[in-house]
Structure formats: structure tokens, C-alpha cells
Motif scaffolding. Structure first.
Motif, mmCIF file in Angstrom:
data_model
loop_
_atom_site.group_PDB
_atom_site.id
_atom_site.type_symbol
_atom_site.label_atom_id
_atom_site.label_comp_id
_atom_site.label_asym_id
_atom_site.label_seq_id
_atom_site.Cartn_x
_atom_site.Cartn_y
_atom_site.Cartn_z
ATOM 1 N N ILE A 39 -4.499 6.771 3.014
ATOM 2 C CA ILE A 39 -4.507 6.189 1.671
ATOM 3 C C ILE A 39 -5.803 6.542 0.939
ATOM 4 O O ILE A 39 -5.817 6.720 -0.282
ATOM 5 N N GLU A 40 -6.891 6.647 1.689
ATOM 6 C CA GLU A 40 -8.182 6.982 1.085
ATOM 7 C C GLU A 40 -8.263 8.444 0.673
ATOM 8 O O GLU A 40 -9.119 8.827 -0.121
ATOM 9 N N THR B 235 -3.203 4.555 -6.808
ATOM 10 C CA THR B 235 -4.082 4.677 -5.641
ATOM 11 C C THR B 235 -5.094 3.550 -5.547
ATOM 12 O O THR B 235 -5.495 3.165 -4.448
ATOM 13 N N THR B 236 -5.503 3.006 -6.691
ATOM 14 C CA THR B 236 -6.485 1.909 -6.670
ATOM 15 C C THR B 236 -5.922 0.682 -5.959
ATOM 16 O O THR B 236 -6.547 0.116 -5.063
ATOM 17 N N ASN B 237 -4.724 0.277 -6.367
ATOM 18 C CA ASN B 237 -4.086 -0.861 -5.718
ATOM 19 C C ASN B 237 -3.764 -0.561 -4.260
ATOM 20 O O ASN B 237 -3.926 -1.416 -3.381
ATOM 21 N N ALA B 238 -3.281 0.659 -4.006
ATOM 22 C CA ALA B 238 -2.917 1.043 -2.638
ATOM 23 C C ALA B 238 -4.115 0.941 -1.711
ATOM 24 O O ALA B 238 -4.006 0.436 -0.581
ATOM 25 N N LYS B 239 -5.264 1.401 -2.173
ATOM 26 C CA LYS B 239 -6.478 1.354 -1.339
ATOM 27 C C LYS B 239 -6.900 -0.087 -1.070
ATOM 28 O O LYS B 239 -7.343 -0.408 0.035
ATOM 29 N N GLU B 240 -6.748 -0.946 -2.043
ATOM 30 C CA GLU B 240 -7.130 -2.345 -1.836
ATOM 31 C C GLU B 240 -6.207 -3.019 -0.824
ATOM 32 O O GLU B 240 -6.661 -3.769 0.042
ATOM 33 N N ALA C 260 0.831 -1.203 0.000
ATOM 34 C CA ALA C 260 0.000 0.000 0.000
ATOM 35 C C ALA C 260 0.865 1.252 0.000
ATOM 36 O O ALA C 260 0.608 2.199 -0.758
ATOM 37 N N ALA C 261 1.889 1.254 0.843
ATOM 38 C CA ALA C 261 2.758 2.430 0.938
ATOM 39 C C ALA C 261 3.520 2.678 -0.355
ATOM 40 O O ALA C 261 3.645 3.826 -0.807
ATOM 41 N N ALA D 254 -4.586 -1.462 1.518
ATOM 42 C CA ALA D 254 -4.904 -0.847 2.810
ATOM 43 C C ALA D 254 -6.151 -1.485 3.414
ATOM 44 O O ALA D 254 -6.247 -1.662 4.638
ATOM 45 N N ASP D 255 -7.104 -1.839 2.559
ATOM 46 C CA ASP D 255 -8.333 -2.491 3.035
ATOM 47 C C ASP D 255 -8.042 -3.844 3.662
ATOM 48 O O ASP D 255 -8.782 -4.314 4.535
ATOM 49 N N HIS D 256 -6.966 -4.499 3.215
ATOM 50 C CA HIS D 256 -6.613 -5.830 3.718
ATOM 51 C C HIS D 256 -5.809 -5.776 5.016
ATOM 52 O O HIS D 256 -5.565 -6.819 5.636
#
Length: 275
Positions: free
Chosen positions: A93-94, A49-54, A41-42, A56-58
């Protein structure tokens, strides 16, 4: 001899649940996956940002509510800091345009808290135990397999992975051992990172002068290579079932079974040895 973790002599600890080697391994694997999702995520917070948010969700999926409860019993401050830092990171991240320097700072803080979490939750004797580390390797291989299936749009039920969102043409590609179609890039990245970490941990405990140890190392590298080259899921699953699981089980006396759910150390008959 069954190992027990959670020292009651620690001033931060209170008398509570003690943990088997399998439970410790599952928790440590969860921490490893949290670190993996955090880094992914970082690293992509600005560039994708799409991958980063996913990713971060995990972050909160691998350390369970029960884990947090156990941590809180031993060190309330650390438990609260973990929740706060993970929440702050996910919120950052969001946001529309996080600064990479701020992302890196928060990620570093989370890694520091995770180190404290491990110290509070797991006795050092088990952290250093070879059998526990071997179980963590097994769990990370399972995580890699699960995320790869998700990357292909497949839904996992127990050990069997069933086709869910893949099209007929994608299924045909897999059956013909051609390059698989990745439908979820974030899951694919998690699969790659999990197997890479499994290889790193195995190299720390790899026995010397054992032909099986070299075979296992080769099999783990084969798994990584097949994931990197986007091989068919069945082909990758076969490497795990026919090579990695039996070798890992025999070498470290883990009593793993092929039908065991990969990614969790739930074998009730296994005792973590102190050798």
C-alpha cells in the motif's frame, strides 16, 4: 460457568494461558476490526492512496503483541504468516502504484491467515457462544464510537471524549445538532464499517419473540443512521449509553455499565455463559 478456551488436546497447541469469555470477545473484535481496516485499505488502494495508507497503518493495532505471543505458542507458523502477510500488505500500500489485482490477492491471503489465527487462538465452543458474540457486538459499537470521535478530531480519554483538534465553529455545530465536520475521512469510514458489522453480528444472535430484541435492532440501525448523517457526537453517544448498552446488557446478561470503556470487554464481574 466460566468458559475456558485454548484446547490443550490440539496437536498445534501447548499448555498455556486459558481465556475468559471477555478475553475471547476482545480478541475476536480485534480480528473483526483488522478485517475491516484490511477491506477499506484494499478497496481504496488505487482510488485513494491517502485513505488506504491510513487504514493499512491501523492493521496491526487490533491484534496486540500479547495476542501474537499467545498465537505463536499454539501455532508458530500461523503467527509468523500473520506478521509477514500484514507487513507485505502495508509495504504494498505504501508503494507508489500498487496493482489492484495484487492488492486483492494479498488481502485474500490475510483473511485466510486470520481464519487460521482464530482457530488457533479461540476454542470453537466460544466462537459459537452467544454471550461471547454479544460482547463482540458491544466492542464493535465501542470501536465505531471511538473512530467517529476521531473522525471529528476529538481525543478519547476513557469513556469521555474531549475536544482536541476541532475549531470553535465545529464545536458549535455539534452542540446545535447540525451536521458535524469530518476531519479524518479514514476514521469516519472505520466508524461506519464497525457499526455495520455490529448489526450483522447482532442479527446472527437476535432472539425471536422478544420486544427488547427489536428495540436493540432499531437502536443499532439508529446509530448507523446518525453516523451516516454525521450527527453530533453527543447525540450518537446518547444512543449508545441510553439504548444500546442497557438493552445489550440486559438481554444477554453482560453486566455492562455505562461508564465501561466502549470498545473493550473489561468487566471483571462478567462470566460468559454457555447457554
Amino acid at each position: 460457568m466460566l468458559l475456558l478456551v485454548g484446547s490443550i488436546s490440539n496437536a498445534n497447541n501447548v499448555l498455556g494461558h486459558t481465556f475468559s469469555g471477555d478475553e475471547s470477545a476482545s480478541f475476536l473484535a480485534g480480528v473483526e476490526m483488522t478485517k475491516i481496516e484490511l477491506k477499506l485499505a484494499a478497496d481504496q488502494a488505487v482510488s485513494n492512496t491517502t485513505n488506504a495508507k491510513e487504514h493499512a497503518d491501523h492493521l496491526t493495532e487490533h491484534i496486540t503483541a500479547n495476542d501474537t505471543k499467545e498465537i505463536k505458542e499454539r501455532n508458530s507458523r500461523v503467527a509468523d504468516e500473520l506478521n509477514k502477510t500484514l507487513t507485505d500488505f502495508a509495504n504494498m500500500i505504501e508503494s507508489s502504484s500498487p496493482a489492484q489485482s495484487d492488492v486483492n490477492t494479498k488481502a485474500s491471503s490475510i483473511n485466510d491467515v486470520l481464519s487460521e489465527v482464530v482457530s488457533a487462538r479461540i476454542d470453537k465452543e466460544q466462537i459459537d457462544n452467544v454471550t461471547v458474540k454479544a460482547l463482540v457486538v458491544n466492542d464493535l459499537v465501542g470501536e465505531s464510537l471511538e473512530h467517529y470521535g476521531s473522525a471529528l478530531g476529538m481525543a478519547e480519554e476513557g469513556h469521555d471524549v474531549n475536544e482536541s483538534n476541532t475549531t470553535s465553529s465545529e464545536h458549535t455545530e455539534n452542540q446545535n445538532n447540525e451536521t458535524a465536520s469530518i476531519v479524518n475521512v479514514a476514521d469516519y469510514q472505520s466508524a461506519q464499517a464497525a457499526v455495520s458489522r455490529a448489526i450483522e453480528l447482532y442479527n446472527e444472535i437476535k432472539p425471536t419473540g422478544d420486544s427488547n430484541s427489536s428495540q436493540l435492532a432499531d437502536s443499532l440501525n439508529t446509530l448507523k443512521s446518525k453516523i451516516d448523517s454525521k450527527s453530533a457526537f453527543d447525540e450518537i453517544d446518547k444512543v449508545v449509553d441510553e439504548k444500546i448498552t442497557p438493552l445489550l446488557s440486559d438481554m444477554f446478561e453482560l453486566n455492562l455499565a455505562e461508564e465501561e470503556v466502549h470498545g473493550t470487554s473489561q468487566n471483571e464481574t462478567h462470566d460468559a455463559n454457555t447457554d
